[in-house]
Design a protein around this motif. Structure first.
Motif, PDB file in Angstrom:
ATOM      1  N   ASN A 342      -6.540 -17.229   3.084  1.00  0.00           N
ATOM      2  CA  ASN A 342      -6.976 -18.233   3.857  1.00  0.00           C
ATOM      3  C   ASN A 342      -6.257 -17.877   5.190  1.00  0.00           C
ATOM      4  N   LEU A 343      -6.706 -15.962   5.540  1.00  0.00           N
ATOM      5  CA  LEU A 343      -5.662 -15.699   6.494  1.00  0.00           C
ATOM      6  C   LEU A 343      -5.430 -15.863   7.118  1.00  0.00           C
ATOM      7  N   GLU A 344      -6.587 -17.041   8.304  1.00  0.00           N
ATOM      8  CA  GLU A 344      -5.885 -17.662   9.734  1.00  0.00           C
ATOM      9  C   GLU A 344      -5.318 -18.751   9.931  1.00  0.00           C
ATOM     10  N   PHE A 345      -4.753 -19.260   8.012  1.00  0.00           N
ATOM     11  CA  PHE A 345      -3.715 -20.153   8.020  1.00  0.00           C
ATOM     12  C   PHE A 345      -2.402 -19.465   7.533  1.00  0.00           C
ATOM     13  N   VAL A 346      -2.285 -18.473   7.005  1.00  0.00           N
ATOM     14  CA  VAL A 346      -0.775 -18.095   6.617  1.00  0.00           C
ATOM     15  C   VAL A 346       0.032 -18.050   7.522  1.00  0.00           C
ATOM     16  N   GLY A 347       1.769 -17.992   6.889  1.00  0.00           N
ATOM     17  CA  GLY A 347       2.293 -17.202   7.943  1.00  0.00           C
ATOM     18  C   GLY A 347       2.392 -15.748   7.116  1.00  0.00           C
ATOM     19  N   ALA A 348       2.663 -15.046   8.522  1.00  0.00           N
ATOM     20  CA  ALA A 348       1.948 -13.401   7.513  1.00  0.00           C
ATOM     21  C   ALA A 348       3.609 -12.895   7.142  1.00  0.00           C
ATOM     22  N   VAL A 349       4.507 -13.224   6.903  1.00  0.00           N
ATOM     23  CA  VAL A 349       5.517 -12.114   6.705  1.00  0.00           C
ATOM     24  C   VAL A 349       5.397 -12.983   5.082  1.00  0.00           C
ATOM     25  N   GLU A 350       5.642 -14.313   5.370  1.00  0.00           N
ATOM     26  CA  GLU A 350       5.322 -14.694   3.451  1.00  0.00           C
ATOM     27  C   GLU A 350       4.690 -14.587   2.812  1.00  0.00           C
ATOM     28  N   CYS A 351       2.888 -14.595   3.395  1.00  0.00           N
ATOM     29  CA  CYS A 351       2.009 -13.877   2.926  1.00  0.00           C
ATOM     30  C   CYS A 351       1.843 -12.490   2.240  1.00  0.00           C
ATOM     31  N   LEU A 352       2.471 -11.543   3.219  1.00  0.00           N
ATOM     32  CA  LEU A 352       3.336 -10.353   2.896  1.00  0.00           C
ATOM     33  C   LEU A 352       3.999  -9.739   1.344  1.00  0.00           C
ATOM     34  N   THR A 353       5.440 -10.365   1.839  1.00  0.00           N
ATOM     35  CA  THR A 353       5.946 -10.481   0.822  1.00  0.00           C
ATOM     36  C   THR A 353       6.289 -11.797   0.245  1.00  0.00           C
ATOM     37  N   GLY A 354       5.873 -12.936  -0.027  1.00  0.00           N
ATOM     38  CA  GLY A 354       5.690 -13.197  -1.123  1.00  0.00           C
ATOM     39  C   GLY A 354       4.152 -13.381  -2.101  1.00  0.00           C
ATOM     40  N   ALA A 355       2.990 -14.188  -1.320  1.00  0.00           N
ATOM     41  CA  ALA A 355       2.230 -14.070  -1.986  1.00  0.00           C
ATOM     42  C   ALA A 355       1.861 -12.508  -2.648  1.00  0.00           C
ATOM     43  N   LEU A 356       1.443 -11.331  -1.669  1.00  0.00           N
ATOM     44  CA  LEU A 356       1.045 -10.116  -2.501  1.00  0.00           C
ATOM     45  C   LEU A 356       2.499  -9.611  -2.469  1.00  0.00           C
ATOM     46  N   ASP A 357       3.284  -9.749  -2.403  1.00  0.00           N
ATOM     47  CA  ASP A 357       4.458  -8.847  -3.478  1.00  0.00           C
ATOM     48  C   ASP A 357       4.472  -7.694  -2.892  1.00  0.00           C
ATOM     49  N   GLY A 358       4.494  -7.487  -0.839  1.00  0.00           N
ATOM     50  CA  GLY A 358       4.282  -5.975  -0.794  1.00  0.00           C
ATOM     51  C   GLY A 358       5.940  -5.998  -0.145  1.00  0.00           C
ATOM     52  N   ARG A 359       6.196  -5.178   0.489  1.00  0.00           N
ATOM     53  CA  ARG A 359       7.478  -4.849   0.751  1.00  0.00           C
ATOM     54  C   ARG A 359       7.382  -4.797   2.510  1.00  0.00           C
ATOM     55  N   LEU A 360       8.023  -5.538   3.359  1.00  0.00           N
ATOM     56  CA  LEU A 360       8.543  -5.349   4.331  1.00  0.00           C
ATOM     57  C   LEU A 360       9.745  -4.838   5.655  1.00  0.00           C
ATOM     58  N   SER A 361      10.345  -4.478   6.307  1.00  0.00           N
ATOM     59  CA  SER A 361      11.635  -4.190   6.465  1.00  0.00           C
ATOM     60  C   SER A 361      11.917  -5.492   7.477  1.00  0.00           C
ATOM     61  N   ALA A 362      13.310  -5.465   6.578  1.00  0.00           N
ATOM     62  CA  ALA A 362      14.181  -5.963   6.518  1.00  0.00           C
ATOM     63  C   ALA A 362      14.891  -6.390   8.410  1.00  0.00           C
ATOM     64  N   LYS A 363      14.729  -4.863   9.373  1.00  0.00           N
ATOM     65  CA  LYS A 363      15.411  -4.529  10.518  1.00  0.00           C
ATOM     66  C   LYS A 363      14.142  -3.759  11.109  1.00  0.00           C
ATOM     67  N   PRO A 364      12.771  -4.049  10.850  1.00  0.00           N
ATOM     68  CA  PRO A 364      11.540  -3.145  11.923  1.00  0.00           C
ATOM     69  C   PRO A 364      12.148  -2.513  13.065  1.00  0.00           C
ATOM     70  N   ASP A 365      12.933  -2.848  13.600  1.00  0.00           N
ATOM     71  CA  ASP A 365      12.983  -2.873  15.300  1.00  0.00           C
ATOM     72  C   ASP A 365      14.522  -1.690  15.229  1.00  0.00           C
ATOM     73  N   GLU A 366      15.164  -1.917  14.313  1.00  0.00           N
ATOM     74  CA  GLU A 366      15.708  -0.381  14.206  1.00  0.00           C
ATOM     75  C   GLU A 366      15.637   0.070  12.788  1.00  0.00           C
ATOM     76  N   ARG A 367      14.081   0.934  12.449  1.00  0.00           N
ATOM     77  CA  ARG A 367      13.492   1.869  11.979  1.00  0.00           C
ATOM     78  C   ARG A 367      14.167   1.925  10.632  1.00  0.00           C
ATOM     79  N   VAL A 368      14.614   0.987  10.138  1.00  0.00           N
ATOM     80  CA  VAL A 368      14.947   0.333   8.322  1.00  0.00           C
ATOM     81  C   VAL A 368      13.664   0.602   7.869  1.00  0.00           C
ATOM     82  N   ALA A 369      14.177   1.474   6.844  1.00  0.00           N
ATOM     83  CA  ALA A 369      12.492   1.917   6.124  1.00  0.00           C
ATOM     84  C   ALA A 369      12.829   0.797   4.801  1.00  0.00           C
ATOM     85  N   VAL A 370      11.507   1.139   3.977  1.00  0.00           N
ATOM     86  CA  VAL A 370      11.350   0.274   2.633  1.00  0.00           C
ATOM     87  C   VAL A 370      10.646   1.541   2.432  1.00  0.00           C
TER      88      VAL A 370
END
Length: 698
Positions: A342-370
């Motif tokens: 239910n995308l309208e109510f998910v926490g985006a970071v938690e959904c991407l990295t948790g429910a979908l087991d995706g990857r997200l840079s821990a420091k995207p402002d510093e362009r730390v790649a995944v």
């Protein structure tokens, strides 16, 4: 015994007393006036002080209001970023059905031709005059009868012409309507073919369609990038995409704005770094989820069972210090798992990295790649990757993909550009926004994938659309070319025409791919403009033009037979610098001249008997100028080495006129050419002038 004072001394004394009283009265009056003036001055000063206080208060209120407005704008931007995914989920899904056109053809509207010519009524044709004799009355009756018959026959002839014109107009309409209906049905047949190809899982169509889905989506805020490269694995029905994500600057650095009265300046209140970093990371996660949602929702053909999406940003790779595209997010998600969210109510970071087991840079402002989980070039050798291999043929490209390519070109030039939806778009294919605060504004773009010359009516229609929409500019992009009528109509108007060769050149300049036809990639426009060589043994003359006056003028040449130009390509001007055979061309003016034309009279076609030179005010440089200051004009006739042979005087311009025929060189029976002075002026500019020579404008 006393004596009374009298005589002159008494009179004098009385006069002195009166004068003293008058002086005292005048002094008192002066004092009263001074006191009144002082009271008025004090009241004025109090009013001024009060006004100044009020002005200062109003000024401060205005500055406070400006600071509040800017703060509210920042809050609105942040709120839009925080609600990006929820708002995107409420946006309508892209549908192939929206590309279909209804078979609505404008009804036949003959206008005044539909009205029959009124026939004269004999009752209104009475004898005139008061003849007394029988012969006089008879003559008056014969005259009345003659007037009636004359008008009746004239009306009958006019009615016959109307009926004939109406029939001819109906035939033209029916031909146009049939062609229009055939075009609509052909378009809809192509859409049906697209649907069939999507159901069959044809890789090229799948890639182009879902790329268009992301391009055309209305869910993305202004300023977000929309660039994608994709590949499709037909066996597993998996789409792999590299999708551009917004940079760190998308999150405002300022939290608000305050006005400081002590320094009369506005000060930006910085946003806490931790808050800004967290919001940016959340925006990236929302963007990845929203892109996946757009793809799955648009898939009504069973083409997608899995989507792999990698999110990239442009910048400097911190590992190497070199410019690079850095992957900040990656996810692989199946349709079944995604539809449970239910995308309208998910926490985006938690959904991407948790429910979908995706990857997200821990420091995207510093362009730390995944590391990307899977890339387009890893899904198989039979996969079609958009933009790989041979340059795409613009003439054969899918219409949606072609419009997306044009939008990508505008984005590559620093503009914000979106393809429009296919319903109620008024013929506009791309909407662009130039953010420049001085020269920028709204731009409407029409895309014409033609093989033949674009008719001037298309340019006229675009101009009407620009005016109706209140846009700043219109751009017409084609795979073919434009004729002089189109360029002349666009001259001085907020219109830009981009021909096929110019389009290919622009694509190559900005690192994009495209060619015209099955041959090698088209040469740049500058090379295409080089004319074919004229006869090698032809002698050439240089016609250098000079004049007095500050107005900027365009000098043009028309190769004619009589008063008609041989064809659009024989009109030599700023957008068509040479005739097809190179016998006439615009060249750089030599010293002392303001314009120049190079002519090989012997190389002109046999059917050409006239070379007409004209001048017109450049409406873009001097929109309010006329030819009133065009004086002392002449043409210096030189040989090809530059030696002056003669100077031909031409007519001065006149106030109110904006275009002028300077004169014409005419072929005589013996083959020689004579110069005939012109002088005919036009108030409607170059557009009206070339219309007289048979060039269709608008």
């Amino acid at each position: 015994m006393s004596r009374r004072s009298g005589g002159l001394i008494g009179v004098w004394a009385e006069q002195q007393r009166v004068a003293q009283r008058q002086r005292e009265g005048q002094h008192q009056a002066v004092l009263r006036q001074q006191r009144d003036e002082e009271r008025v001055q004090r009241a004025y000063e109090r009013d001024v002080a009060r006004m100044q206080r009020e002005q200062r208060a109003a000024y401060r209120q205005q500055r406070d209001a400006d600071a509040l407005r800017r703060t509210q704008e920042l809050d609105a931007r942040v709120a839009a970023l925080e609600g990006l995914l929820a708002a995107g989920c409420r946006a309508p899904a892209f549908s192939v059905a929206s590309l279909r056109r209804t078979e609505d053809v404008e009804a036949f509207a003959p206008g005044p031709l539909a009205e029959p010519v009124p026939m004269p009524d004999q009752r209104f044709y009475q004898p005139q005059g008061g003849a007394w004799t029988a012969s006089g009355r008879a003559q008056a009756e014969r005259d009345a009868r003659a007037r009636f018959e004359r008008d009746w026959y004239a009306a009958q002839a006019a009615e016959a012409r109307r009926v004939e014109q109406l029939a001819a107009y109906r035939r033209e309409y029916e031909t146009w309507a049939a062609a229009r209906l055939a075009e609509i049905r052909s378009h809809n047949a192509g859409i049906a073919g697209t649907e069939a190809a999507l159901r069959a899982g044809e890789a090229a169509t799948v890639v182009e369609f879902f790329s268009a889905v992301l391009f055309a989506s209305t869910a993305w805020p202004e300023g977000f990038p929309r660039e994608v490269s994709a590949a499709y694995e037909r066996g597993g029905r998996g789409l792999v995409l590299d999708w551009d994500l917004p940079g760190y600057e998308v999150v405002p650095e300022a939290r608000g704005v305050k006005y400081l009265p002590s320094t009369d300046q506005e000060k930006e209140v910085p946003r806490p770094v931790t808050q800004r970093r967290a919001l940016y990371r959340d925006v990236l996660a929302q963007s990845v989820l929203l892109a996946a949602r757009e793809l799955f929702v648009a898939d009504r053909f069973g083409a997608l069972e899995q989507v792999a999406l990698n999110g990239y940003v442009d910048g400097v790779d911190p590992a190497t210090g070199l410019p690079a595209r850095v992957c900040l997010a990656s996810v692989v998600v199946g349709r079944e798992a995604f539809e449970r969210l239910n995308l309208e109510f998910v926490g985006a970071v938690e959904c991407l990295t948790g429910a979908l087991d995706g990857r997200l840079s821990a420091k995207p402002d510093e362009r730390v790649a995944v590391p990307p989980m899977v890339t387009p070039d890893q899904v198989g050798s039979d996969v079609v990757v958009q933009g790989d291999g041979e340059e795409p043929d613009l003439l054969a490209m899918d219409p949606i993909a072609f419009e997306g390519l044009v939008a990508e070109l505008f984005r590559a030039r620093g503009l914000q550009a979106l393809t429009t939806r296919r319903s109620n778009d008024g013929g506009v294919d791309v909407e662009a926004l130039d953010p420049d605060p001085i020269s920028g504004g709204s731009i409407l773009v029409q895309v014409k994938r033609y093989r033949n010359t674009v008719p001037p009516s298309a340019v006229r229609d675009l101009y009407g659309t620009v005016q109706g929409a209140g846009a700043n500019k219109g751009v017409l992009v084609t795979t073919s070319k434009f004729g002089p009528g189109s360029y002349t109509f666009a001259n001085g108007k907020p219109l830009t025409l981009i021909s096929g060769t110019e389009l290919v050149d622009l694509l190559h300049q900005h690192g994009l791919r495209g060619r015209l036809g099955s041959g090698s990639p088209a040469a740049p426009a500058a090379a295409a403009a080089v004319p074919a060589p004229a006869e090698a043994d032809a002698d050439f003359n240089l016609l250098g033009m000079d004049w007095s006056g500050a107005a900027a003028l365009d000098v043009c040449a028309l190769v004619c037979s009589g008063n008609r130009v041989l064809g659009d390509e024989w009109f030599v001007f700023f957008n068509n610098p040479s005739t097809p055979d190179g016998s006439v061309s615009m060249v750089a003016a030599p010293a002392g001249d303001r314009a120049a034309v190079r002519v090989g009279f012997d190389a002109l076609p046999d059917r050409a008997d006239r070379l007409v030179l004209v001048a017109a005010v450049d409406p873009e440089v001097n929109p309010d100028a006329d030819l009133g200051g065009f004086t002392d004009a002449g043409i210096r006739l030189r040989d090809d080495s530059g030696v002056e042979l003669d100077r031909l005087v031409v007519s001065d311009g006149r106030p109110g006129e904006t275009a002028l025929v300077l004169g014409s060189f005419r072929r005589r029976s013996g083959g020689d050419w004579d110069f005939v002075l012109g002088g005919k002026g036009y108030r409607g500019g170059l557009e009206e002038l070339v219309g007289d020579f048979g060039i269709q404008v608008g």
